[in-house]
Design an enzyme around this catalytic site. Structure first.
Site, short mmCIF file in Angstrom:
data_model
loop_
_atom_site.label_atom_id
_atom_site.label_comp_id
_atom_site.label_asym_id
_atom_site.label_seq_id
_atom_site.Cartn_x
_atom_site.Cartn_y
_atom_site.Cartn_z
N LYS A 157 57.95 41.66 31.61
CA LYS A 157 57.66 42.68 32.48
C LYS A 157 56.21 42.68 32.76
CE LYS A 157 61.91 44.96 31.39
NZ LYS A 157 62.43 45.88 30.33
N VAL A 187 61.64 45.14 36.55
CA VAL A 187 60.57 45.80 35.63
C VAL A 187 60.90 47.39 35.91
CG1 VAL A 187 58.00 46.30 35.42
CG2 VAL A 187 58.85 44.07 36.38
#
Ligand code: NDP
Ligand code: HSE
Length: 438
Positions: free
Chosen positions: A205, A132
């Protein structure tokens, strides 16, 4: 203690960056982890392809399971991508009791629940900071730094390719397809770039962030997803005229009714910091009930920024393997017996640029005298302004910006300037930092 032996699956953008960072910073990384970290075996599809890293000393192969099955390897770093082969390799590594580090958000968002459950049963770690927001340590920030908060919402620009495209369209009027091609060449885009432009990557994400923020299972299939492919240059320009920027945002918000999980292009007032996050940079705003709003910013894609997160995870895993269990994260980040004796510089030896303001008699030759003192001290002037005196015969203000110079050199020059009888009072000095990347 012997270095920890690591197996690497994938030698592309992130794999290559990881090899480079581990080699370049080997000594510092060992001081932090308590042991060296060495990639001993790596797999890629085509061993004849040119690489961004030097693979000397690494055994190479084309079959990732050879790396996973290497009995010397304790940690597998999965940087192949996708959720087919990558999933098989990660599950195989876990079955063998090996720890895993991955940057693969598609894998974690879709199969994380299953992967973590098995990892827990087998007592191994699966670390995924790089999955992420590239180099931003956002997982660690939410999972550890904000652990005392109820997270109320978070919103982020979490796809570097998409933000790069929107920025280039806005700033340079470039075409969507042309910028996407450049993002691919720079190694930012996913193997299938529709993941970037249709918001799927951002949804992967956001799924992960929401689970960590709210303590819920990963639910990628429930994330509302809209990409940037329908945004035109006109939309970008009209939004600007109205005082807004269009950004592709992932938003996760907890309400009484449930949790919002959505990624879509969003108008944001241009005065917000996050509206000014441009290019491949990412930023995540997290609102905690105790801390209030916090903002995390950094490169969202690319070889070394992502490698930074991969290596950070490797260090965490190695610390857990190596250190005294009561003291896994050293108090000062480096192992207690590996602290260095680097001297702290006296301010006299620090180099900065300067803003100087002085009040001078308004007559010919004064400015030249000041300039010659600076020149004799080897201080070069970057800019200069002289303000008219408020009344005839009174003092005028001169403002100068200098290039970088050592403080002690500047102190000597200021003392000489202040000794001039054409100068009134003290020279005002403010140190300058451009805070650019170099
Ligand atoms: P690349 O396509 O650059 O690299 C993938 C690597 O995997 C290549 O070295 C490729 O070999 C190898 N590979 C693929 N299939 C096989 C196979 N069947 N057998 C052996 N090796 C194989 O991808 P990235 O480095 O960009 O991405 C890797 C992961 O990191 C992905 O999950 C991505 O989502 C994630 N990520 C990427 C970021 C980025 O900025 N690029 C940022 C954050 C996360 P070969 O080189 O020979 O083709
Ligand atoms: N393709 C991704 C992006 C890579 O552009 O953000 C980083 O996760």
């Amino acid at each position: 203690m012997n270095p920890v032996k690591v197996g690497l699956l994938g030698l592309g953008t992130v794999g290559g960056g990881t090899v480079n960072v581990l080699k370049r910073n080997a000594e510092e990384i060992a001081r932090r982890a308590g042991r060296g970290i060495e990639i001993v075996h790596a797999a890629a599809r085509d061993l004849n392809k040119p690489r961004i890293c030097d693979t000397d000393g690494i055994q190479l192969c084309t079959d990732p399971s050879e790396v996973v099955n290497n009995p010397d390897v304790e940690i597998i770093v999965e940087l192949i991508g996708g959720d087919g082969l990558a999933k098989d390799m990660v599950m195989q590594a876990i079955e063998q009791g090996k720890h895993v580090v991955t940057a693969n958000k598609a894998l974690i968002a879709k199969y994380g629940n299953e992967i973590f459950a098995r990892a827990q049963q087998k007592g191994v770690m699966v670390a995924f900071e790089a999955a992420v927001a590239g180099g931003i340590p956002i997982i660690k920030a939410i999972r550890e730094g904000l652990a005392g908060n109820q997270i109320q919402w978070l919103a982020g620009i979490i796809n570097g390719t998409g933000n790069f495209i929107l920025t280039e369209m806005k700033d340079k009027g470039r075409d969507f397809d042309d910028v996407l091609k450049e993002a691919q060449q720079l190694g930012y885009a996913e193997a299938d770039p529709t993941f970037d432009v249709e918001g799927i990557d951002a949804a992967h994400k956001l799924t992960i962030l929401a689970s960590i923020a709210f303590g819920i299972p990963l639910q990628f299939e429930k994330t509302f997803t809209e990409g940037i492919s329908t945004i035109t240059r006109d939309d970008v320009a009209y939004a600007e005229e109205l005082g807004y920027r269009i950004k592709h945002l992932g938003v996760a918000r907890r309400s009484e009714k449930g949790i919002e999980l959505r990624v879509h292009p969003t108008l944001i007032p241009e005065r917000r910091l996050i509206a000014n996050v441009d290019g491949v940079m990412n930023a995540v705003l997290v609102m905690g009930d105790a801390v209030g709003p916090t903002l995390y910013y950094g490169a969202g894609a690319g070889a070394e920024p992502t490698a930074s997160a991969v290596v950070g995870d490797l260090v965490d895993v190695v610390r857990a393997l190596t250190a005294d269990p009561e003291n896994r994260v050293p108090h000062l980040a480096f192992q207690a017996d590996a602290l260095a004796n680097d001297p702290i510089l006296s301010i006299d030896d620090v180099e900065t640029a300067y803003y100087l303001r002085m009040s001078v008699q308004d007559k010919p030759g004064v400015m030249a005298k000041v300039a010659s003192i600076l020149a004799e001290s080897d201080i070069s002037i970057e800019a200069i302004i002289q303000k008219e005196p408020v009344a005839e015969g009174s003092f005028a203000n001169i403002i100068m910006l200098t290039h970088k110079v050592q403080e002690k050199q500047m102190n000597a020059a200021i003392a000489s300037i202040e000794a001039l009888d054409t100068i009134d009072g003290k020279v005002k000095r403010i140190r300058m930092e451009t805070l650019d990347a170099n």
